[in-house]
Design an enzyme around this catalytic site. Structure first.
Site, PDB file in Angstrom:
ATOM      1  N   TYR A 149       0.855  -1.185   0.000  1.00 38.95           N
ATOM      2  CA  TYR A 149       0.000   0.000   0.000  1.00 38.95           C
ATOM      3  C   TYR A 149       0.887   1.229   0.000  1.00 38.95           C
ATOM      4  CZ  TYR A 149      -3.297   3.551   1.768  1.00 38.95           C
ATOM      5  OH  TYR A 149      -4.060   4.673   1.936  1.00 38.95           O
ATOM      6  N   ASP A 244       9.233   2.712  -0.219  1.00 38.99           N
ATOM      7  CA  ASP A 244       8.194   3.399   0.548  1.00 38.99           C
ATOM      8  C   ASP A 244       8.342   2.949   1.999  1.00 38.99           C
ATOM      9  OD1 ASP A 244       6.026   4.506   1.744  1.00 38.99           O
ATOM     10  OD2 ASP A 244       4.525   3.647   0.382  1.00 38.99           O
ATOM     11  N   LYS A 272       4.400   8.882   9.012  1.00 40.22           N
ATOM     12  CA  LYS A 272       4.152   8.258  10.321  1.00 40.22           C
ATOM     13  C   LYS A 272       5.170   8.685  11.396  1.00 40.22           C
ATOM     14  CE  LYS A 272       1.049   4.877   8.471  1.00 40.22           C
ATOM     15  NZ  LYS A 272       1.088   4.217   7.192  1.00 40.22           N
TER      16      LYS A 272
HETATM   17  C1  PLP Z   1       0.512   4.823   5.820  1.00 40.29           C
HETATM   18  C2  PLP Z   1       1.228   4.581   4.566  1.00 40.29           C
HETATM   19  C3  PLP Z   1       1.112   5.447   3.463  1.00 40.29           C
HETATM   20  C4  PLP Z   1       0.157   6.605   3.455  1.00 40.29           C
HETATM   21  O1  PLP Z   1       0.475   7.558   4.413  1.00 40.29           O
HETATM   22  P1  PLP Z   1      -0.684   8.593   4.859  1.00 40.29           P
HETATM   23  O2  PLP Z   1       0.013   9.480   5.837  1.00 40.29           O
HETATM   24  O3  PLP Z   1      -1.760   7.753   5.447  1.00 40.29           O
HETATM   25  O4  PLP Z   1      -1.121   9.301   3.643  1.00 40.29           O
HETATM   26  C5  PLP Z   1       1.888   5.204   2.359  1.00 40.29           C
HETATM   27  N1  PLP Z   1       2.737   4.175   2.310  1.00 40.29           N
HETATM   28  C6  PLP Z   1       2.868   3.305   3.347  1.00 40.29           C
HETATM   29  C7  PLP Z   1       3.850   2.197   3.251  1.00 40.29           C
HETATM   30  C8  PLP Z   1       2.107   3.480   4.496  1.00 40.29           C
HETATM   31  O5  PLP Z   1       2.227   2.613   5.497  1.00 40.29           O
END
Ligand code: PLP
Length: 434
Positions: A149, A244, A272
């Site tokens: 994701y 990511d 995060k």
């Molecule tokens: C949480 C997450 C996102 C999205 O971040 P948001 O702050 O919710 O927009 C993208 N990539 C990964 C791997 C994530 O865990």
């Protein structure tokens, strides 16, 4: 710590009102309890490892706002910095030293992040990194993996399509087929499939993006050789590699999975933990690539509230404490022990189950006798099984993220005695429900 006062309001009442003013009553889908059923618990406040519901009930929090709160809620040291910051300025929309301090701190410790740009969410970081990859390589396609994701970026809200290997289909209404066509999708844990897709598309392929620790459809621990192979193939074919690390960055180690795996991506995205609970995201990487971003380069990207000073200082205070107190070692030890004990309880009361974990992230699933490395390998009854576990724990005051596909987090505020107490509650919950 139960409250004796008459509740002012209940989750039930609040959710009824919310349904009238927000789609599904929420501002992010998983919060709605759709996959576990029932009315979502509303919370009024939080401290350390605990959440306090609007009815006054206390919960041990293993969701931790889906990952940002590595120190737990309202860590005293971070709180002091936030209080001070609130009195300095809420936003400048101009140059200030606070983002510089965080940027210097990060780039001095993570050598593959030579330059970076702060944004306000993980999604924004990914969206910008992808635009940059396209602008830098002058190619258009992006390859992602099924089971990873990357936020709600249009071009990544796609799933593997039927037909030719690698072709994607829209995975959300509103994402056009044309957008989906610019993305390729490969399965995790399959070197050959990946290689084939890259070779068939290398002239159009700008970047490969991967969660090096896929943690958004369960915790899909990958073989190191697989990620190494991806890095190798990208290099050989002049395709950029984007890690990511929005969930794994500053969570599994200061340098995230890139450090753990000893692999250097061209670009990396963070979110995060980097903001310590405030809306901060970031993308960074090689200087030569980052210099393509405006105003030094032709790839446009901007933000009114980017590098918000409160988020910048909360993030830096969080990361400094994490480094100084060797938080990773402590969290890893506690998580390992907790996962082991949790697995024992699940096996005793629910049935054959596994609790996989890495660093301070854990995830429970039914034990089919083999490791789950792709989300297609998660058993079909997983969500249904999780429902019952979730509600049993919730009743006993243990809060998990309300979906079986979300991982759990330990924070530094989960002391050994709190974990011990949590396991006792979990035991009671499982004993009475199974
Ligand atoms: C949480 C997450 C996102 C999205 O971040 P948001 O702050 O919710 O927009 C993208 N990539 C990964 C791997 C994530 O865990």
């Amino acid at each position: 710590m139960s409250s004796q006062t008459t509740p002012q309001t209940t989750s039930d009442e609040l959710f009824t009102r919310s349904l009238k003013v927000a789609p599904g009553g929420v501002h992010s889908p998983v919060r709605a309890f759709k996959s576990v059923g029932g009315i979502p618990q509303f919370f009024a406040s939080a401290k350390g490892a605990y959440l306090k519901g609007v009815e006054g009930k206390q919960f041990v929090d293993f969701c931790q706002s889906f990952g940002p709160l590595i120190l737990g809620h309202l860590d005293d040291e971070v709180l002091d910095v936030v209080k001070e910051s609130v009195h300095l300025a809420w936003s400048f929309g101009a140059c200030e030293p606070y983002s510089l301090e965080l940027a210097e701190w990060i780039t001095s410790r993570i050598p593959w992040v030579e330059k970076l740009r702060f944004v306000s969410s993980g999604t924004e970081a990914v969206m910008s990194a992808i635009r940059l990859a396209r602008g830098y390589t002058k190619k258009n396609k992006i390859l992602k993996f099924s089971g990873c994701y990357h936020g709600h970026v249009d071009s990544l809200l796609v799933k593997a399509g039927s037909g030719l290997a690698g072709l994607a289909a829209s995975d959300s209404s509103g994402v056009s087929d044309n957008t989906a066509r610019e993305t390729l999708v490969a399965p995790l844990d399959d070197e050959k499939a990946f290689l084939d897709i890259v070779q068939n598309n290398k002239n159009d392929l700008a970047a490969v993006i991967i969660e090096p620790l896929p943690a958004n459809y369960g915790l899909l621990l990958q073989r190191k050789e697989f990620i190494k192979k991806i890095a190798e193939v990208c290099k050989q074919n002049s395709v950029l590699l984007i890690f990511d690390e929005v969930i794994s960055g500053f969570r599994v180690a200061l340098g995230g999975m890139a450090e753990v795996l000893d692999i250097r991506p061209d670009l990396v995205t963070y979110g995060k933990v980097i903001g310590g609970g405030f809306p901060v995201g970031c993308y960074g990487g090689k200087k030569e690539i980052m210099d393509f971003v405006a105003p030094s380069g032709p790839v446009y990207q901007a933000g009114t509230l980017s590098a918000n000073p409160i988020g910048m200082r909360a993030g830096l205070a969080t990361l400094k404490k994490v480094e100084r107190e060797k938080v990773y070692q402590t969290l890893e030890m506690r998580t390992e022990k907790f996962s082991f004990e949790l697995e024992k309880l699940l096996c005793e009361y629910v049935g054959p189950m596994k609790v996989v974990h890495q660093a301070s992230i854990f995830w429970m699933h039914s034990d089919s006798g083999r490791s789950i490395r792709r989300f297609e390998d998660i058993s079909k009854d997983h969500a249904e099984n999780f429902k019952k576990i979730f509600h049993a724990l919730l009743d006993q005051g243990v809060y998990l993220a309300p979906s079986g596909y979300e991982v759990g987090f330990l924070g530094y505020a989960h002391t050994e005695s709190i974990l011990h107490e949590s396991l006792a509650k979990i035991k009671m919950a499982l004993k009475s429900s199974f």
